[in-house]
Design a protein around this motif. Structure first.
Motif, mmCIF file in Angstrom:
data_model
loop_
_atom_site.group_PDB
_atom_site.id
_atom_site.type_symbol
_atom_site.label_atom_id
_atom_site.label_comp_id
_atom_site.label_asym_id
_atom_site.label_seq_id
_atom_site.Cartn_x
_atom_site.Cartn_y
_atom_site.Cartn_z
ATOM 1 N N LEU A 90 10.568 -1.029 -8.167
ATOM 2 C CA LEU A 90 9.288 0.342 -7.834
ATOM 3 C C LEU A 90 9.694 1.924 -7.141
ATOM 4 C CD1 LEU A 90 8.942 -3.234 -5.414
ATOM 5 C CD2 LEU A 90 7.689 -2.758 -7.390
ATOM 6 N N PRO A 91 8.665 2.296 -7.258
ATOM 7 C CA PRO A 91 8.126 3.319 -6.698
ATOM 8 C C PRO A 91 8.604 3.966 -5.684
ATOM 9 C CG PRO A 91 6.140 3.105 -7.714
ATOM 10 C CD PRO A 91 7.214 1.403 -8.382
ATOM 11 N N ALA A 106 0.518 -1.068 -0.147
ATOM 12 C CA ALA A 106 0.068 -0.082 -0.193
ATOM 13 C C ALA A 106 0.273 1.405 0.205
ATOM 14 C CB ALA A 106 -0.682 -0.187 1.078
ATOM 15 N N ASP A 107 2.135 0.955 0.384
ATOM 16 C CA ASP A 107 2.575 2.199 0.474
ATOM 17 C C ASP A 107 3.860 2.483 -0.638
ATOM 18 O OD1 ASP A 107 3.563 4.633 2.592
ATOM 19 O OD2 ASP A 107 5.753 3.375 3.096
ATOM 20 N N VAL A 108 3.762 1.695 -1.395
ATOM 21 C CA VAL A 108 4.554 1.484 -2.653
ATOM 22 C C VAL A 108 3.633 2.316 -3.098
ATOM 23 C CG1 VAL A 108 5.567 0.050 -4.961
ATOM 24 C CG2 VAL A 108 5.851 0.067 -1.945
ATOM 25 N N GLU A 109 2.184 1.983 -3.686
ATOM 26 C CA GLU A 109 1.272 2.427 -4.741
ATOM 27 C C GLU A 109 1.017 4.113 -4.238
ATOM 28 O OE1 GLU A 109 -1.967 -0.641 -3.847
ATOM 29 O OE2 GLU A 109 -1.210 -1.284 -5.668
ATOM 30 N N LYS A 110 1.136 4.113 -2.577
ATOM 31 C CA LYS A 110 0.328 5.481 -2.471
ATOM 32 C C LYS A 110 1.806 6.551 -3.304
ATOM 33 C CE LYS A 110 2.613 7.365 1.404
ATOM 34 N NZ LYS A 110 3.642 8.314 1.882
ATOM 35 N N ALA A 111 3.027 6.144 -3.338
ATOM 36 C CA ALA A 111 4.200 7.178 -3.126
ATOM 37 C C ALA A 111 3.893 6.263 -5.005
ATOM 38 C CB ALA A 111 5.831 6.108 -3.400
ATOM 39 N N ALA A 112 3.188 5.558 -5.677
ATOM 40 C CA ALA A 112 3.514 5.716 -7.230
ATOM 41 C C ALA A 112 2.117 6.619 -7.677
ATOM 42 C CB ALA A 112 2.906 4.143 -7.444
ATOM 43 N N ASP A 113 1.032 7.039 -7.121
ATOM 44 C CA ASP A 113 0.244 7.413 -7.461
ATOM 45 C C ASP A 113 0.497 9.081 -7.234
ATOM 46 O OD1 ASP A 113 -1.780 5.440 -7.305
ATOM 47 O OD2 ASP A 113 -2.565 5.485 -5.263
ATOM 48 N N SER A 114 1.272 9.396 -6.984
ATOM 49 C CA SER A 114 1.921 11.010 -5.993
ATOM 50 C C SER A 114 2.558 11.320 -6.813
ATOM 51 C CB SER A 114 2.205 10.913 -4.520
ATOM 52 O OG SER A 114 3.697 10.323 -4.820
ATOM 53 N N LYS A 115 2.512 10.660 -8.084
ATOM 54 C CA LYS A 115 4.129 10.722 -9.052
ATOM 55 C C LYS A 115 3.295 11.753 -9.625
ATOM 56 C CE LYS A 115 6.710 9.956 -12.576
ATOM 57 N NZ LYS A 115 7.798 9.257 -13.593
ATOM 58 N N LYS A 116 3.624 13.518 -9.412
ATOM 59 C CA LYS A 116 3.304 14.617 -10.069
ATOM 60 C C LYS A 116 4.534 15.536 -11.222
ATOM 61 C CE LYS A 116 -1.019 14.600 -8.261
ATOM 62 N NZ LYS A 116 -0.823 13.372 -7.932
ATOM 63 N N ARG A 144 6.661 18.666 -10.828
ATOM 64 C CA ARG A 144 7.286 19.152 -9.953
ATOM 65 C C ARG A 144 6.470 20.850 -10.391
ATOM 66 N NH1 ARG A 144 12.062 19.517 -6.921
ATOM 67 N NH2 ARG A 144 12.585 17.229 -7.217
ATOM 68 N N ALA A 145 6.901 21.924 -9.536
ATOM 69 C CA ALA A 145 6.455 23.477 -9.642
ATOM 70 C C ALA A 145 7.013 24.070 -9.379
ATOM 71 C CB ALA A 145 5.653 23.748 -7.976
ATOM 72 N N GLY A 146 7.221 25.109 -9.821
ATOM 73 C CA GLY A 146 8.335 25.900 -10.294
ATOM 74 C C GLY A 146 9.388 25.275 -12.142
ATOM 75 N N LYS A 147 10.948 26.121 -11.389
ATOM 76 C CA LYS A 147 12.141 26.058 -12.473
ATOM 77 C C LYS A 147 12.423 25.164 -12.959
ATOM 78 C CE LYS A 147 12.235 30.957 -13.640
ATOM 79 N NZ LYS A 147 12.999 31.773 -13.256
ATOM 80 N N GLY A 148 12.681 23.832 -11.399
ATOM 81 C CA GLY A 148 13.078 22.228 -11.342
ATOM 82 C C GLY A 148 12.536 21.515 -13.065
ATOM 83 N N LYS A 149 11.531 21.926 -13.401
ATOM 84 C CA LYS A 149 11.413 20.823 -13.920
ATOM 85 C C LYS A 149 11.709 21.323 -15.775
ATOM 86 C CE LYS A 149 7.043 22.855 -15.317
ATOM 87 N NZ LYS A 149 6.930 23.686 -13.978
ATOM 88 N N ALA A 150 12.853 22.386 -15.852
ATOM 89 C CA ALA A 150 13.394 22.240 -16.998
ATOM 90 C C ALA A 150 14.557 22.626 -16.496
ATOM 91 C CB ALA A 150 13.456 24.596 -18.010
ATOM 92 N N GLY A 162 15.903 19.126 -15.300
ATOM 93 C CA GLY A 162 16.506 17.558 -15.325
ATOM 94 C C GLY A 162 15.171 17.322 -13.278
ATOM 95 N N ARG A 163 14.372 17.971 -13.188
ATOM 96 C CA ARG A 163 14.169 17.266 -11.301
ATOM 97 C C ARG A 163 12.391 17.330 -12.102
ATOM 98 N NH1 ARG A 163 17.768 21.155 -10.366
ATOM 99 N NH2 ARG A 163 16.759 22.378 -10.006
ATOM 100 N N LYS A 164 11.944 16.989 -13.242
ATOM 101 C CA LYS A 164 10.555 16.969 -14.084
ATOM 102 C C LYS A 164 9.504 16.350 -12.967
ATOM 103 C CE LYS A 164 8.000 16.848 -17.918
ATOM 104 N NZ LYS A 164 7.139 16.051 -19.271
ATOM 105 N N TYR A 165 9.540 15.762 -11.874
ATOM 106 C CA TYR A 165 9.075 14.484 -11.158
ATOM 107 C C TYR A 165 9.198 14.787 -9.803
ATOM 108 C CZ TYR A 165 6.785 12.903 -15.426
ATOM 109 O OH TYR A 165 6.334 13.077 -16.839
ATOM 110 N N THR A 166 7.559 14.659 -8.869
ATOM 111 C CA THR A 166 8.282 14.401 -7.823
ATOM 112 C C THR A 166 7.500 13.285 -7.397
ATOM 113 O OG1 THR A 166 6.026 16.475 -6.880
ATOM 114 C CG2 THR A 166 8.244 17.073 -7.065
ATOM 115 N N LEU A 167 8.029 12.542 -6.299
ATOM 116 C CA LEU A 167 7.203 11.892 -5.465
ATOM 117 C C LEU A 167 7.408 11.506 -4.090
ATOM 118 C CD1 LEU A 167 8.870 8.559 -5.473
ATOM 119 C CD2 LEU A 167 8.352 9.183 -7.966
ATOM 120 N N ARG A 168 6.594 10.533 -3.710
ATOM 121 C CA ARG A 168 6.293 10.133 -2.114
ATOM 122 C C ARG A 168 6.961 9.171 -1.386
ATOM 123 N NH1 ARG A 168 3.243 13.794 -2.824
ATOM 124 N NH2 ARG A 168 5.521 14.537 -2.450
ATOM 125 N N ARG A 169 7.802 8.719 -0.558
ATOM 126 C CA ARG A 169 8.624 8.071 -0.304
ATOM 127 C C ARG A 169 7.813 7.051 0.244
ATOM 128 N NH1 ARG A 169 13.382 9.593 -2.696
ATOM 129 N NH2 ARG A 169 13.924 10.956 -1.657
#
Length: 185
Positions: A180-181, A134-144, A146-152, A154-161
């Motif tokens: 596994l995410p 369940a903890d792995v799936e929570k992390a997988a669902d949280s992949k969003k 990133r807000a801000g300049k980091g997208k450009a 090379g840090r495009k996505y954020t996800l939970r641990r």
């Protein structure tokens, strides 16, 4: 995050690459340094000042800014020990947001035979068996994205641990779990 920052600064010559001097008083213009010469629209324009177009910024940033922060050795060891101890308190682990309702105990010690798991599907079955999926799936669902300049940069996505897998010898366990995410090794 403080101690792995990279230094940044503007070029020391930015805005200073023209030979300009003030026209002095008596010409009914501001006393800011002005570009010399003629024959171009740049000549006679103000230079150097932070209020001028094409001038340098106010207080140009320097690479010798204080990027890192020191912490006392005892405090640092205390912090590591506290964090490690907190990871064994289910209430604190849950408060941090991990889905650990089905896990029998925290931290969960398992047989060393899982070090020989070769496939991610096998790794998934292991986590499902101990209720950590369940903890792995929570992390997988949280992949969003990133807000801000980091997208450009090379840090495009954020996800939970997710779960942390600690092993002694790698007989394929790293290859099995690393895709596994949210899972760290």
């Amino acid at each position: 995050a403080k101690n792995n920052r990279q230094a940044y600064a503007v070029s020391p010559w930015a805005g200073k690459n023209v030979s300009a001097s003030s026209w002095g008083t008596g010409r009914a213009v501001a006393r800011i340094p002005r570009v010399g010469g003629g024959g171009t629209s740049r000549s006679g324009q103000g230079a150097f000042g932070n209020m001028c177009r094409g001038g340098r910024m106010f207080a140009p940033t320097k690479t010798w800014r204080k990027w890192h922060r020191k912490i006392n050795g005892t405090q640092r060891r205390y912090a590591v020990a506290s964090a490690l101890a907190a990871s064994a308190v289910p209430a604190l682990v849950m408060a941090r947001g991990h889905k650990v309702d089905d896990v029998p105990e925290i931290p969960l010690v398992m047989d060393s035979s899982i070090e020989s798991a070769k496939k991610t599907s096998a790794a998934k079955d292991i986590l499902a068996a101990v209720g950590a999926l369940a903890d792995v799936e929570k992390a997988a669902d949280s992949k969003k994205i990133r807000a801000g300049k980091g997208k450009a940069r090379g840090r495009k996505y954020t996800l939970r641990r997710g779960p942390l897998v600690i092993y002694k010898n790698n007989d394929g366990v790293e290859q099995a779990f690393r895709n596994l995410p949210g899972v760290e090794l």
